[in-house]
Enzyme design. Structure first.
Site, PDB file in Angstrom:
ATOM      1  N   MET A   1       0.837   5.224  -0.023  1.00 45.16           N
ATOM      2  CA  MET A   1      -0.060   6.354   0.293  1.00 45.16           C
ATOM      3  C   MET A   1       0.754   7.639   0.351  1.00 45.16           C
ATOM      4  SD  MET A   1      -2.364   4.700   3.313  1.00 45.16           S
ATOM      5  CE  MET A   1      -2.814   2.961   3.335  1.00 45.16           C
TER       6      MET A   1
ATOM      7  N   ASP B   1       0.828  -1.202   0.000  1.00 46.65           N
ATOM      8  CA  ASP B   1       0.000   0.000   0.000  1.00 46.65           C
ATOM      9  C   ASP B   1       0.862   1.252   0.000  1.00 46.65           C
ATOM     10  OD1 ASP B   1      -2.759  -1.034   0.149  1.00 46.65           O
ATOM     11  OD2 ASP B   1      -2.030  -1.960   2.002  1.00 46.65           O
TER      12      ASP B   1
ATOM     13  N   MET C   1      -2.383   4.586  -3.590  1.00 47.12           N
ATOM     14  CA  MET C   1      -3.416   5.522  -3.120  1.00 47.12           C
ATOM     15  C   MET C   1      -2.776   6.899  -3.116  1.00 47.12           C
ATOM     16  SD  MET C   1      -4.877   2.997  -0.190  1.00 47.12           S
ATOM     17  CE  MET C   1      -3.397   1.994  -0.320  1.00 47.12           C
TER      18      MET C   1
ATOM     19  N   ASP D   1     -10.317  -5.460  -1.310  1.00 51.97           N
ATOM     20  CA  ASP D   1      -9.323  -4.964  -0.357  1.00 51.97           C
ATOM     21  C   ASP D   1     -10.001  -4.214   0.774  1.00 51.97           C
ATOM     22  OD1 ASP D   1      -7.080  -3.971   0.893  1.00 51.97           O
ATOM     23  OD2 ASP D   1      -6.492  -2.622  -0.730  1.00 51.97           O
TER      24      ASP D   1
ATOM     25  N   MET E   1     -12.541  -1.577  -3.398  1.00 54.89           N
ATOM     26  CA  MET E   1     -12.227  -1.285  -1.993  1.00 54.89           C
ATOM     27  C   MET E   1     -13.452  -1.582  -1.133  1.00 54.89           C
ATOM     28  SD  MET E   1      -9.065  -0.206  -1.644  1.00 54.89           S
ATOM     29  CE  MET E   1      -9.271   0.168   0.091  1.00 54.89           C
TER      30      MET E   1
ATOM     31  N   HIS F   1      -0.519  -1.103  -4.682  1.00 51.85           N
ATOM     32  CA  HIS F   1      -1.800  -0.382  -4.606  1.00 51.85           C
ATOM     33  C   HIS F   1      -1.484   1.077  -4.305  1.00 51.85           C
ATOM     34  CE1 HIS F   1      -5.827   0.197  -2.211  1.00 51.85           C
ATOM     35  NE2 HIS F   1      -5.797   0.893  -3.337  1.00 51.85           N
TER      36      HIS F   1
HETATM   37  C1  DX5 Z   1      -6.288   0.208   3.092  1.00 50.16           C
HETATM   38  C2  DX5 Z   1      -5.374  -0.691   2.319  1.00 50.16           C
HETATM   39  C3  DX5 Z   1      -5.512  -2.126   2.601  1.00 50.16           C
HETATM   40  C4  DX5 Z   1      -5.228  -2.533   4.022  1.00 50.16           C
HETATM   41  C5  DX5 Z   1      -6.153  -3.655   4.326  1.00 50.16           C
HETATM   42  O1  DX5 Z   1      -6.311   1.458   2.494  1.00 50.16           O
HETATM   43  O2  DX5 Z   1      -5.584  -0.520   0.921  1.00 50.16           O
HETATM   44  O3  DX5 Z   1      -4.713  -2.902   1.715  1.00 50.16           O
HETATM   45  O4  DX5 Z   1      -3.922  -2.952   4.250  1.00 50.16           O
HETATM   46  O5  DX5 Z   1      -6.024  -3.956   5.676  1.00 50.16           O
HETATM   47  P1  DX5 Z   1      -7.077  -4.940   6.396  1.00 50.16           P
HETATM   48  O6  DX5 Z   1      -6.994  -6.254   5.691  1.00 50.16           O
HETATM   49  O7  DX5 Z   1      -6.584  -4.968   7.784  1.00 50.16           O
HETATM   50  O8  DX5 Z   1      -8.434  -4.293   6.241  1.00 50.16           O
HETATM   51 ZN    ZN Z   2      -4.520  -1.924  -0.403  1.00 49.05          ZN
END
Ligand code: DX5
Ligand code: ZN
Length: 229
Positions: free
Chosen positions: A40, A38, A71, A178, A140, A69
């Site tokens: 961010m 992830d 973001m 996710d 999501m 991923h």
């Molecule tokens: C949230 C992330 C997810 C996160 C999921 O923005 O994109 O990938 O790591 O975590 P869990 O499985 O704990 O919801």
């Molecule tokens: Zn993610």
């Protein structure tokens, strides 16, 4: 696409791992199908994690296909380098760009699969036309930004819509989910038609993350035997 055939894919999210011991934490999920990373930027989401240098270091220590991923804002500028670095799949968000097709083409040209992410409140319909340019749709099931949140079951309507389009042959795309995936929620997601399940806290919150990955995969496969033989 070979990723969509056969068993469900489990992608542990290292967001819930110990960032001081990342190589060990990746080794702890040996046998996973994808490794979900992830990224961010504190603009697209109100949180800041890791970026390309850390992804490059992780690529050097694992053979698990990397699922990045993003973001982030301005994916047109930042997404292709993840593909060039060797990521297997690079997902960016529909809400972050006016020209998702151009970004997808750049990711594919750089050698990776291209993924489109949509937030829980984002409708699928406006994007159906462009999904031919993508390999993955990331639905999501929590608001992006943080691990450990509760699963939002309403997003499964989008998964069901996609499953029908894929099964009828209208689209070839991998359906990924996710957020909030764990032993209590994975079966509903599998029933709706998910191919690839991201799980962060549910995997890294356990004593044996690799065994948890295997258990989640078995659970998902058991409820969708018609697809996951
Ligand atoms: C949230 C992330 C997810 C996160 C999921 O923005 O994109 O990938 O790591 O975590 P869990 O499985 O704990 O919801
Ligand atoms: Zn993610």
């Amino acid at each position: 696409m070979s990723d969509t055939a056969g068993r469900p894919l489990i992608a542990p999210s290292i967001l819930s791992a110990d960032f001081a011991r990342l190589a060990d934490e990746v080794a702890a999920v040996a046998g996973s199908d994808w490794l979900h990373v992830d990224v961010m930027d504190n603009h697209f989401v109100p949180n800041l994690t890791i970026g390309l240098p850390v992804v490059e270091s992780l690529l050097a220590v694992t053979d698990i296909p990397m699922d990045c991923h993003l973001m982030i804002e301005d994916p047109g500028r930042w997404a292709p380098p993840y593909a060039e670095a060797g990521a297997h799949n690079v997902t960016f968000h529909a809400e972050a760009t006016d020209d998702p097709v151009a970004v997808a083409r750049d990711i594919r040209a750089a050698g990776a699969k291209a993924g489109l992410g949509i937030k829980p409140g984002t409708a699928l319909e406006p994007y159906l036309e462009i999904l031919r340019d993508f390999d993955t749709l990331l639905v999501m099931s929590v608001e992006p930004g943080f691990g450990g949140q509760a699963f939002i079951p309403e997003v499964l309507d989008k998964v069901r819509t996609m499953r029908k389009l894929v099964d009828s042959g209208e689209l070839t795309i991998l359906i990924e989910i996710d957020g909030g995936i764990n032993a209590d929620t994975i079966e509903a997601a599998a029933e709706a038609g998910v191919d690839c399940f991201v799980a962060g806290s549910a995997v890294y919150g356990t004593a044996d993350p690799a065994a948890t990955v295997e258990a989640l995969r078995r659970q998902a496969a058991a409820v969708s035997p018609h697809r996951h033989r």
